[in-house]
Design a protein around this motif. Structure first.
Motif, PDB file in Angstrom:
ATOM      1  N   ARG A 210     109.264  14.219 -28.690  1.00  0.00           N
ATOM      2  CA  ARG A 210     108.880  13.466 -27.730  1.00  0.00           C
ATOM      3  C   ARG A 210     108.941  14.074 -26.250  1.00  0.00           C
ATOM      4  O   ARG A 210     107.942  13.995 -25.595  1.00  0.00           O
ATOM      5  CB  ARG A 210     109.723  12.005 -27.575  1.00  0.00           C
ATOM      6  N   ARG A 211     109.892  14.900 -26.128  1.00  0.00           N
ATOM      7  CA  ARG A 211     110.126  15.675 -24.799  1.00  0.00           C
ATOM      8  C   ARG A 211     108.894  16.755 -24.755  1.00  0.00           C
ATOM      9  O   ARG A 211     108.338  16.761 -23.632  1.00  0.00           O
ATOM     10  CB  ARG A 211     111.326  16.303 -24.632  1.00  0.00           C
ATOM     11  N   LEU A 212     108.894  17.413 -25.973  1.00  0.00           N
ATOM     12  CA  LEU A 212     107.693  18.265 -25.783  1.00  0.00           C
ATOM     13  C   LEU A 212     106.353  17.794 -25.537  1.00  0.00           C
ATOM     14  O   LEU A 212     105.420  18.072 -24.738  1.00  0.00           O
ATOM     15  CB  LEU A 212     107.654  19.152 -27.021  1.00  0.00           C
ATOM     16  N   ALA A 213     105.944  16.717 -26.143  1.00  0.00           N
ATOM     17  CA  ALA A 213     104.829  16.092 -26.091  1.00  0.00           C
ATOM     18  C   ALA A 213     104.446  15.586 -24.459  1.00  0.00           C
ATOM     19  O   ALA A 213     103.452  15.807 -23.942  1.00  0.00           O
ATOM     20  CB  ALA A 213     104.660  14.834 -26.876  1.00  0.00           C
ATOM     21  N   ALA A 214     105.585  14.969 -23.952  1.00  0.00           N
ATOM     22  CA  ALA A 214     105.700  14.183 -22.828  1.00  0.00           C
ATOM     23  C   ALA A 214     105.551  15.554 -21.339  1.00  0.00           C
ATOM     24  O   ALA A 214     104.919  15.403 -20.604  1.00  0.00           O
ATOM     25  CB  ALA A 214     106.918  13.505 -22.436  1.00  0.00           C
ATOM     26  N   LEU A 215     106.006  16.790 -22.011  1.00  0.00           N
ATOM     27  CA  LEU A 215     106.101  17.681 -20.847  1.00  0.00           C
ATOM     28  C   LEU A 215     104.509  18.329 -20.644  1.00  0.00           C
ATOM     29  O   LEU A 215     104.580  18.771 -19.355  1.00  0.00           O
ATOM     30  CB  LEU A 215     106.796  18.913 -21.593  1.00  0.00           C
ATOM     31  N   VAL A 216     103.709  18.279 -21.305  1.00  0.00           N
ATOM     32  CA  VAL A 216     102.333  18.635 -21.108  1.00  0.00           C
ATOM     33  C   VAL A 216     101.801  18.139 -19.931  1.00  0.00           C
ATOM     34  O   VAL A 216     101.425  18.505 -18.794  1.00  0.00           O
ATOM     35  CB  VAL A 216     101.301  18.344 -22.333  1.00  0.00           C
ATOM     36  N   ARG A 221     101.323  17.305 -13.771  1.00  0.00           N
ATOM     37  CA  ARG A 221     101.350  16.599 -12.486  1.00  0.00           C
ATOM     38  C   ARG A 221     102.318  17.165 -11.256  1.00  0.00           C
ATOM     39  O   ARG A 221     101.998  17.125 -10.304  1.00  0.00           O
ATOM     40  CB  ARG A 221     101.943  15.288 -12.861  1.00  0.00           C
ATOM     41  N   VAL A 222     103.258  17.787 -11.987  1.00  0.00           N
ATOM     42  CA  VAL A 222     104.214  18.686 -10.979  1.00  0.00           C
ATOM     43  C   VAL A 222     103.263  19.689 -10.256  1.00  0.00           C
ATOM     44  O   VAL A 222     103.516  20.045  -9.080  1.00  0.00           O
ATOM     45  CB  VAL A 222     105.418  19.305 -11.826  1.00  0.00           C
ATOM     46  N   GLU A 239     113.021  14.424 -11.163  1.00  0.00           N
ATOM     47  CA  GLU A 239     114.166  13.423 -11.335  1.00  0.00           C
ATOM     48  C   GLU A 239     113.940  13.217 -13.086  1.00  0.00           C
ATOM     49  O   GLU A 239     114.834  13.284 -13.567  1.00  0.00           O
ATOM     50  CB  GLU A 239     114.351  12.476 -10.455  1.00  0.00           C
ATOM     51  N   GLU A 240     112.796  12.691 -13.143  1.00  0.00           N
ATOM     52  CA  GLU A 240     112.537  12.395 -14.492  1.00  0.00           C
ATOM     53  C   GLU A 240     112.598  13.590 -15.521  1.00  0.00           C
ATOM     54  O   GLU A 240     113.398  13.512 -16.480  1.00  0.00           O
ATOM     55  CB  GLU A 240     111.175  12.089 -14.866  1.00  0.00           C
ATOM     56  N   GLU A 241     112.353  14.767 -15.283  1.00  0.00           N
ATOM     57  CA  GLU A 241     112.550  16.110 -15.849  1.00  0.00           C
ATOM     58  C   GLU A 241     113.770  16.324 -16.024  1.00  0.00           C
ATOM     59  O   GLU A 241     114.304  16.770 -17.138  1.00  0.00           O
ATOM     60  CB  GLU A 241     111.778  17.082 -15.387  1.00  0.00           C
ATOM     61  N   ALA A 242     114.714  16.263 -15.175  1.00  0.00           N
ATOM     62  CA  ALA A 242     116.166  16.434 -15.037  1.00  0.00           C
ATOM     63  C   ALA A 242     117.091  15.766 -16.076  1.00  0.00           C
ATOM     64  O   ALA A 242     117.800  16.230 -16.790  1.00  0.00           O
ATOM     65  CB  ALA A 242     116.718  16.543 -13.531  1.00  0.00           C
ATOM     66  N   VAL A 243     116.567  14.395 -15.866  1.00  0.00           N
ATOM     67  CA  VAL A 243     117.385  13.454 -16.737  1.00  0.00           C
ATOM     68  C   VAL A 243     116.860  13.644 -18.217  1.00  0.00           C
ATOM     69  O   VAL A 243     117.671  13.557 -19.180  1.00  0.00           O
ATOM     70  CB  VAL A 243     116.989  11.894 -16.365  1.00  0.00           C
ATOM     71  N   ASP A 244     115.661  14.058 -18.588  1.00  0.00           N
ATOM     72  CA  ASP A 244     115.152  14.555 -19.809  1.00  0.00           C
ATOM     73  C   ASP A 244     116.196  15.587 -20.066  1.00  0.00           C
ATOM     74  O   ASP A 244     116.453  15.388 -21.600  1.00  0.00           O
ATOM     75  CB  ASP A 244     113.860  14.925 -19.740  1.00  0.00           C
ATOM     76  N   LEU A 245     116.252  16.600 -19.701  1.00  0.00           N
ATOM     77  CA  LEU A 245     116.827  17.886 -20.265  1.00  0.00           C
ATOM     78  C   LEU A 245     118.271  17.137 -20.779  1.00  0.00           C
ATOM     79  O   LEU A 245     119.018  17.449 -21.830  1.00  0.00           O
ATOM     80  CB  LEU A 245     117.103  18.853 -19.103  1.00  0.00           C
ATOM     81  N   HIS A 246     119.019  16.588 -19.877  1.00  0.00           N
ATOM     82  CA  HIS A 246     120.297  15.935 -20.102  1.00  0.00           C
ATOM     83  C   HIS A 246     120.354  14.817 -21.326  1.00  0.00           C
ATOM     84  O   HIS A 246     121.216  14.812 -22.159  1.00  0.00           O
ATOM     85  CB  HIS A 246     121.071  15.444 -18.989  1.00  0.00           C
ATOM     86  N   LEU A 247     119.141  14.023 -21.140  1.00  0.00           N
ATOM     87  CA  LEU A 247     119.044  13.373 -22.412  1.00  0.00           C
ATOM     88  C   LEU A 247     119.053  14.089 -23.858  1.00  0.00           C
ATOM     89  O   LEU A 247     119.574  13.556 -24.957  1.00  0.00           O
ATOM     90  CB  LEU A 247     117.747  12.525 -22.126  1.00  0.00           C
TER      91      LEU A 247
END
Ligand code: PMV
Length: 332
Positions: A210-216, A221-222, A239-247
């Motif tokens: 899911r992370r890989l799919a959302a990253l595109v 957008r970044v 912030e969404e990205e930083a939390v995603d790494l820790h998730l």
């Protein structure tokens, strides 16, 4: 024999994180990453050839002067020297001395700046011209992916081509947007789980696909927010990205927890500040410390607010920087 060369290379903070390897041996990333090169958090490294038959010597400059590096540190440097020697087709032994501008053991990653500085100083000592692309590949061959991004200034993207020809490139120069990074050091100890281990375990998380799919879309957008200097658009994405790494880290098998209670305390304060209209957002790498990305207007207030938090041990004020530089100020 070679000459002597010194390079100062910067650390960087990822806005889109490299997390997870498809090939642990060669540190081939699953996803592209994008970082801001820093100005003040740097490593200075001097490399010089020694007489044939001598051993490699690895030194660290501390407040007490030049000292032999600890055996694990020296082993990592010598392992990278071996790769660099193979690239240059030389058998020369080297003396290497290194110094960090930020306190060693402050829990801040020094592998990005350290391996970028070593690769560039090595090439310079041998008087080898290296392109930015070549420098990135050499820094990455250390096994530190973030080092691949530390060879350029400004905002840098490291793609994920799936092969070894995966060099980072500058997206936007440092002059494009004067963003600041106010670093809240809340845990000065070395992390318990090295990022190498985190990269290896990332794909065991049930949320990794899911992370890989959302990253595109997030990366797209970044990039637009950076191009348009649109802080309001950038902040929630970072912030969404930083939390995603820790998730991903927390849901890997076995799980990895990098945050400390103090990390959450700083994150809460950041949300508070943003509600009060301050242009600031937070990001964390594989550790407990928090990087507060903000605009120049917000920086003094952000730094002052951090200093008021009892759980913050140290505040480092950094900003986007121009990339590595060859200097004549040698360490020996
Ligand atoms: O360069 P490495 O292998 O230490 O990995 C760095 C990973 C993060 O710092 C967590 C993210 C990044 O892209 O810098």
């Amino acid at each position: 024999m070679s000459g002597k060369a010194t390079v100062v290379a910067p650390s960087n903070i990822a806005l889109i994180k490299y997390w997870g390897v498809r090939d642990p041996e060669r540190a081939i990333p699953w996803n592209p990453s994008l970082s801001m090169t820093l100005r003040r958090c740097t490593t200075r490294t001097t490399v010089a050839g020694r007489e044939a038959g001598a051993a490699d010597e690895v030194l660290l400059r501390t407040a007490a002067g030049l000292e032999p590096a600890t055996p694990p540190f020296a082993a990592r440097v010598v392992a990278h020297l071996d790769r660099l020697r193979e690239w240059a087709a030389v058998g020369t032994p080297f003396r290497v001395a290194t110094e960090n501008s930020f306190p060693m053991g402050s829990g801040l990653a020094s592998s990005a700046s350290g391996f970028a500085a070593l690769a560039l100083a090595f090439a310079a000592a041998l008087e080898r011209e290296v392109s930015l692309r070549q420098a990135s590949l050499l820094a990455w061959s250390s096994g530190s992916g973030s080092a691949a991004r530390s060879v350029a200034g400004g905002f840098v993207q490291w793609p994920a081509t799936g092969d070894e020809d995966n060099a980072a490139a500058q997206l936007l120069p440092e002059s494009h947007w004067d963003l600041r990074d106010v670093i809240a050091v809340v845990d000065a100890s070395a992390k318990e789980v090295p990022s190498r281990e985190g990269h290896r375990l990332a794909s065991t998380s049930p949320y990794f696909e899911r992370r890989l799919a959302a990253l595109v879309e997030r990366l797209r957008r970044v990039r637009i927010a950076l191009e348009q200097r649109d802080f309001a658009a950038l902040a929630p994405l970072v912030e969404e990205e930083a939390v995603d790494l820790h998730l991903i880290a927390m849901s890997s098998r076995p799980p990895i927890f990098y945050w400390r209670p103090a990390t959450l305390g700083v994150l809460e304060r950041v949300r508070h500040l943003r509600r009060a209209g301050i242009e600031v957002c937070a990001t964390m790498d594989a550790g407990a410390n928090v990087h507060l990305i903000c605009t120049p207007a917000a920086e003094p207030f952000v730094a002052q607010e951090l200093r008021r938090l009892p759980q913050v041990q140290e505040v480092i004020r950094d900003r986007v920087g121009p990339g590595p530089e060859r200097v004549n100020d040698h360490l020996f």
